[in-house]
Design a protein around this motif. Structure first.
Motif, PDB file in Angstrom:
ATOM      1  N   GLY A   1       0.816  -1.207   0.000  1.00 33.59           N
ATOM      2  CA  GLY A   1       0.000   0.000   0.000  1.00 33.59           C
ATOM      3  C   GLY A   1       0.849   1.256   0.000  1.00 33.59           C
ATOM      4  O   GLY A   1       2.074   1.221   0.133  1.00 33.59           O
ATOM      5  N   ILE A   2       0.184   2.398  -0.148  1.00 33.11           N
ATOM      6  CA  ILE A   2       0.869   3.696  -0.246  1.00 33.11           C
ATOM      7  C   ILE A   2       0.252   4.645   0.773  1.00 33.11           C
ATOM      8  O   ILE A   2      -0.975   4.781   0.852  1.00 33.11           O
ATOM      9  N   ALA A   3       1.093   5.295   1.562  1.00 32.50           N
ATOM     10  CA  ALA A   3       0.621   6.223   2.588  1.00 32.50           C
ATOM     11  C   ALA A   3      -0.095   7.409   1.929  1.00 32.50           C
ATOM     12  O   ALA A   3       0.261   7.817   0.826  1.00 32.50           O
ATOM     13  N   PRO A   4      -1.117   7.978   2.597  1.00 35.29           N
ATOM     14  CA  PRO A   4      -1.865   9.108   1.996  1.00 35.29           C
ATOM     15  C   PRO A   4      -0.968  10.269   1.595  1.00 35.29           C
ATOM     16  O   PRO A   4      -1.187  10.888   0.556  1.00 35.29           O
ATOM     17  N   GLU A   5       0.065  10.579   2.412  1.00 34.42           N
ATOM     18  CA  GLU A   5       0.920  11.716   2.079  1.00 34.42           C
ATOM     19  C   GLU A   5       1.804  11.450   0.865  1.00 34.42           C
ATOM     20  O   GLU A   5       2.390  12.373   0.289  1.00 34.42           O
ATOM     21  N   ASP A   6       1.935  10.170   0.456  1.00 35.83           N
ATOM     22  CA  ASP A   6       2.780   9.825  -0.703  1.00 35.83           C
ATOM     23  C   ASP A   6       1.976   9.587  -1.971  1.00 35.83           C
ATOM     24  O   ASP A   6       2.557   9.378  -3.043  1.00 35.83           O
ATOM     25  N   GLN A   7       0.643   9.612  -1.893  1.00 38.69           N
ATOM     26  CA  GLN A   7      -0.175   9.203  -3.042  1.00 38.69           C
ATOM     27  C   GLN A   7      -0.150  10.206  -4.182  1.00 38.69           C
ATOM     28  O   GLN A   7      -0.529   9.873  -5.296  1.00 38.69           O
ATOM     29  N   GLU A   8       0.268  11.429  -3.923  1.00 34.89           N
ATOM     30  CA  GLU A   8       0.443  12.381  -5.012  1.00 34.89           C
ATOM     31  C   GLU A   8       1.900  12.447  -5.439  1.00 34.89           C
ATOM     32  O   GLU A   8       2.215  12.526  -6.626  1.00 34.89           O
ATOM     33  N   ARG A   9       2.819  12.360  -4.476  1.00 36.48           N
ATOM     34  CA  ARG A   9       4.244  12.432  -4.791  1.00 36.48           C
ATOM     35  C   ARG A   9       4.714  11.262  -5.654  1.00 36.48           C
ATOM     36  O   ARG A   9       5.683  11.389  -6.399  1.00 36.48           O
ATOM     37  N   ILE A  10       4.043  10.133  -5.536  1.00 37.00           N
ATOM     38  CA  ILE A  10       4.519   8.934  -6.242  1.00 37.00           C
ATOM     39  C   ILE A  10       4.458   9.096  -7.758  1.00 37.00           C
ATOM     40  O   ILE A  10       5.136   8.389  -8.491  1.00 37.00           O
ATOM     41  N   PHE A  11       3.670  10.071  -8.245  1.00 41.81           N
ATOM     42  CA  PHE A  11       3.578  10.301  -9.687  1.00 41.81           C
ATOM     43  C   PHE A  11       4.619  11.307 -10.178  1.00 41.81           C
ATOM     44  O   PHE A  11       4.638  11.637 -11.355  1.00 41.81           O
ATOM     45  N   GLU A  12       5.471  11.808  -9.267  1.00 42.46           N
ATOM     46  CA  GLU A  12       6.517  12.727  -9.676  1.00 42.46           C
ATOM     47  C   GLU A  12       7.733  11.940 -10.147  1.00 42.46           C
ATOM     48  O   GLU A  12       8.006  10.839  -9.662  1.00 42.46           O
TER      49      GLU A  12
END
Length: 957
Positions: free
Chosen positions: A663-674
């Motif tokens: 799974g992916i932490a909520p704070e990383d769910q946008e950064r992971i697409f960078e």
């Protein structure tokens, strides 16, 4: 009542009436004064805010003008055109052309201008000779103006004078507004050589309209030196003349054939509804701040001008001004009412003095609330201060009394930065003699030594005699704005440095990755063709070769990231077999999942299409990236690929990948697409961190959506939706006939001598083995110096030359060979790891006959030599896929129900393991049927099997 009593009553009544009349008059006067004070307060608030807004907009407009200058004068287009005119031999050759009929047949020049137009982002590029006749061109519409005379055009004359320039005009035939970037073409690469023609690129003025359209409260225009609006964010102002232009001036503009000024219904020329000579204008009933900045397009007619109109009423809303005015009027009304009450029973002089004192306090309060230092001084050196507001304490750290007390010799000039003192004195001198006043920016140093940037506005006040009496002004602290400008500049420099570093990294990584991959693909291809291999060895080599091909695709997509970010990647939509693509990707990813002990299943909806129209390369990469990411993130369980169709006004394709990973932490769910960002445990991270960034940008380019739902410890779901356009089988392009493998040279062919020049030993060995197997005579050289020496001593017929080598690279080695006797006849092919089109152009210009990119395939090597040497090969017959016979389908219908059901379930979910298990069970029952089905499965031809399963299911009771 007697007469005396009546007279007394009448007198008292008259006094009461008079007193009431005076009180009404006083109340009315108070009311009017209060309204006046409220109006004054609202106007002061408006003036101060408009002043601040105008300064802010001036800074923004200055940046916009600089951006516009960088976009046109020093932008990519000007650089590419100037460089082409200086150094491109094809363009130089076109400029020398005088035979127009021959010029129309020179396609090489067309290709060079095509490359120039694409590189410069233009819609049209062309070359003229010294006489002004177009001798070569490329136009995106396919219209060729070769032979057209443009010698009368300003851009041609200016470029022939040796100056790069930009020129805007409107076509009288098409009505399109375009601007041209033109540069001289010189006879050689020397900067002072003879000018033999002009190279130019044409752009649509709509680009300038789009640049100016970015803020609903700001209107932008580009105005020609002749006073015509060439581009604007308001379409109804384009091709209008200035308000101050006379009819004679407009007719002169029209006669020049550069523009055609619009006319109204009455036949009169249309003009702007305001003058460009004003600082504040009114447009559509709203006050606008007008800002002008010259743009040097090197036009002989003068500078062009970028004009910005900023809505002042949007900066100072009417409702807020009314609220401040009413509040001030209410305060004034209350104050005046109290004053009237205090005046009762006192002398008129005392009341007048009180009123003056109250008015002074109100004025001081208004001055103190102005967000800046207000001052008044004498209009001559040493500029003695007569008044200064308390805001000077905040700005300078010194009390107000220090500037007004004659015993403390301190002036504003004492706190100005030493480097700005002379300029400040000159500006004050100018303000004292100029009715327009003066605006300037300086640095001031406060009591603690801190530097403040300030903006000053001052204006001279005349006395009753008409001479200068005072110099009034205001000082605003703009340190915050200056800091923001500095931070913006620093951020820009850092971004440019990072972009340059990224380009270097991609160029180097292209070579470092492709060179070893070339050896992997080449040697695996040689070994898998060797006789005596077992079936298991052959399968393993096929896996190595396919994985190498996949890795090559990944490398190409990573190198394309720069093109995506620059907006240069395009979507190529064509009909293709989506089911085949999905089977190929899942088979490859299922092997990776098995290595980790995971399962990979496909769940397909019944209405999921097999044939679609879209960019199959990008869809394949999206699936590979998301499935690879799921395999990396999962340690237990598995991955599910769901295939569905989303109904609605327009159908959408749905690709959903669900895993049972961390799974992916909520704070990383946008950064992971960078780009280059990875999350989770550092030791568990794999890859470059580019997969999801490329995926999101591909999905956006295809007008799709990518969403993520994830919970720590339970896994993630990536969902892709794309516009769906169905296709029919007959829409698919026909596959090119497959050539058989090259066995050797045909009988009677000469033993060609081939030289392989490469600093990488593995690549030399690979090419040598490939060529010697066919029958060529082969020699090797480890760098360019050795390659030139071997050419001189051995005289090969063909040379394979690596691009990047130590000691001497392939470009220099090729130039030297071409200069030697016989060097113009030998065929030289480049072997390069670069994927950039501009590098291919440079190689061809440097003397190479052909280019093959690493990692190459065996057939590419043979085809290149076949084309260059006209060599003939003996080839093996291409493999044939035997179709399933009608008898086999009858056998399929005769299968026992359990076997038939197992086969149907395997093909419903497209699970490779289930399909293999079903075929193994069928083989025990009917070997011929199992073999026929296996051939179809090996070629990913599932459609006949699915159709047959459907027919046999309908036939079953």
């Amino acid at each position: 009542m007697d007469i005396a009593s009546q007279a007394a009553v009448s007198g008292r009544s008259s006094l009461v009436t008079q007193a009431l009349r005076h009180r009404r008059t006083a109340v009315a006067a108070c009311f009017l004064v209060s309204l006046a004070v409220g109006w004054l307060a609202a106007e002061i608030y408006r003036a101060v805010n408009e002043f601040s807004f105008r300064n802010t907009m001036a800074s923004i407009a200055q940046r916009e003008a600089a951006s516009f200058h960088n976009r046109t004068v020093v932008g990519r287009g000007m650089g590419m055109v100037a460089l082409a005119g200086q150094s491109d031999p094809t363009i130089r050759d076109a400029a020398k052309e005088t035979d127009i009929e021959r010029a129309k047949t020179q396609r090489t020049r067309h290709a060079a201008l095509h490359t120039l137009a694409i590189s410069a982002g233009a819609e049209h590029a062309f070359v003229t000779n010294k006489a002004g006749l177009i001798t070569a061109d490329w136009d995106y519409r396919g219209v060729s103006p070769i032979g057209q005379d443009v010698s009368f055009r300003t851009y041609f004359k200016t470029a022939m004078g040796g100056t790069e320039n930009i020129y805007g005009a409107k076509s009288l035939s098409t009505g399109r507004r375009t601007f041209f970037v033109a540069a001289p073409v010189r006879a050689s690469s020397e900067p002072d050589s003879e000018i033999i023609g002009v190279v130019a690129a044409r752009y649509s003025a709509v680009e300038l309209d789009d640049f100016l359209t970015h803020d609903p409260n700001v209107t932008g225009m580009v105005v020609s030196p002749s006073g015509v609006v060439f581009a604007a964010s308001r379409a109804d102002w384009i091709m209008r003349a200035m308000q101050e232009s006379s009819d004679e001036q407009v007719r002169a503009v029209n006669a020049s054939k550069q523009f055609q000024v619009l006319t109204g219904a009455d036949g009169g020329f249309l003009r702007l509804p305001f003058s460009l000579n004003e600082d504040t204008v009114r447009v559509d009933g709203r006050r606008q701040a007008l800002l002008r900045y010259p743009i040097n397009w090197r036009d002989t007619g003068g500078d062009w001008t970028i004009v910005l109109l900023a809505d002042l009423q949007a900066a100072v809303p009417l409702a807020r001004r009314v609220a401040i005015g009413l509040a001030t009027a209410l305060v004034a009304m209350i104050s005046l009412s109290l004053l009237l009450s205090a005046m009762h029973g006192r002398a008129r002089q005392r009341a007048a003095e009180l009123k003056v004192r109250e008015s002074g306090q109100q004025l001081q309060s208004l001055v103190d609330n102005i967000p800046g230092v207000v001052f008044r001084c004498l209009p001559h050196p040493p500029w003695t201060l007569l008044f200064i507001s308390d805001e000077i304490r905040k700005l300078s750290g010194h009390p107000t009394t220090d500037f007004l007390d004659p015993n403390v010799p301190r002036s504003i000039g004492d706190i100005v930065h030493p480097d700005d003192k002379v300029r400040m004195a000159a500006d004050l001198e100018r303000a004292a003699t100029d009715l327009q006043g003066d605006n300037a920016e300086y640095r001031m140093i406060d009591a603690s030594g801190q530097i403040h940037w300030v903006h000053t506005k001052s204006k001279m006040v005349r006395g009753v005699d008409g001479g200068p009496s005072f110099l009034d002004g205001v000082i605003f602290d703009i340190s915050g704005r200056k800091q923001a400008e500095q931070e913006l500049q620093e951020a820009k420099e850092q971004a440019e440095a990072a972009n340059h570093a990224k380009s270097l990294f991609l160029a180097n990584m292209s070579h470092e990755l492709r060179t070893p991959l070339n050896a992997i693909l080449g040697f695996s291809d040689i070994v898998r063709r060797s006789p005596g291999l077992s079936e298991a060895q052959r399968v393993n080599l096929e896996i190595i070769h396919k994985s190498g091909d996949h890795l090559l695709g990944l490398i190409n997509d990573v190198l394309d990231l720069a093109k995506i970010e620059a907006g240069r990647t395009q979507i190529a939509r064509e009909p293709f077999d989506l089911s085949n693509l999905i089977v190929g990707v899942t088979d490859m990813m299922r092997f990776r999942a098995k290595e980790k002990g995971l399962w990979l299943q496909v769940v397909q909806a019944s209405d999921f299409p097999r044939y679609v129209v879209d960019d199959q390369i990008k869809i394949r990469q999206i699936l590979i990236n998301l499935l690879s990411n799921a395999v990396k993130a999962t340690e237990n369980g598995g991955i599910t690929l769901r295939l569905d169709v989303e109904s609605g006004p327009a159908e959408r394709l749905v690709l959903e990948i669900e895993d049972t990973g961390v799974g992916i932490a909520p704070e990383d769910q946008e950064r992971i697409f960078e780009a280059f960002v990875q999350t989770g445990n550092v030791g568990a991270r794999q890859g470059s961190g580019l997969g999801l960034a490329i995926t999101r940008q591909f999905v956006a380019l295809m007008d799709g959506q990518l969403t993520l739902a994830s919970e720590l410890g339970k896994g993630s779901i990536f969902r892709v939706t794309l516009p769906l356009q169905r296709a029919l089988p007959e829409n698919l392009p026909e596959a090119a006939p497959e050539k058989g493998e090259v066995i050797g040279l045909a009988h009677g062919q000469p033993r060609y001598r081939v030289l392989v020049v490469d600093d990488n030993r593995e690549n030399r060995l690979l090419l040598k083995q490939l060529l010697e197997q066919v029958g060529y005579l082969v020699k090797e050289a480890e760098d360019g110096v050795a390659g030139v020496a071997c050419y001189q001593s051995w005289a090969p017929d063909f040379i394979w030359m690596d691009r990047r080598m130590p000691v001497m690279d392939g470009l220099e080695a090729t130039r030297r060979i071409r200069a030697l006797p016989g060097g113009d006849k030998v065929k030289i092919a480049a072997v390069t790891a670069s994927s950039f089109k501009q590098d291919d152009f440079l190689l061809l210009e440097s003397g190479f006959d052909a280019i093959v990119h690493k990692p190459f395939r065996t057939e590419e090597i043979h085809s290149c030599m076949e084309n260059q040497l006209e060599v003939e090969f003996v080839r093996a017959a291409p493999p044939q896929v035997e179709p399933v016979s009608e008898l086999s389908w009858k056998a399929l219908a005769a299968l026992p129900e359990p076997l038939h059901q197992a086969l149907a379930e395997a093909f419903t979910v497209l699970d490779g393991d289930q399909i293999k298990a079903a075929l193994a069970a069928i083989r025990k029952y009917d070997r011929e049927l199992a073999a026929a089905l296996g051939r179809l499965v090996d070629n990913y031809d599932y459609d006949p099997i699915l159709d047959a399963l459907g027919r046999t299911s309908e036939a079953m009771p």
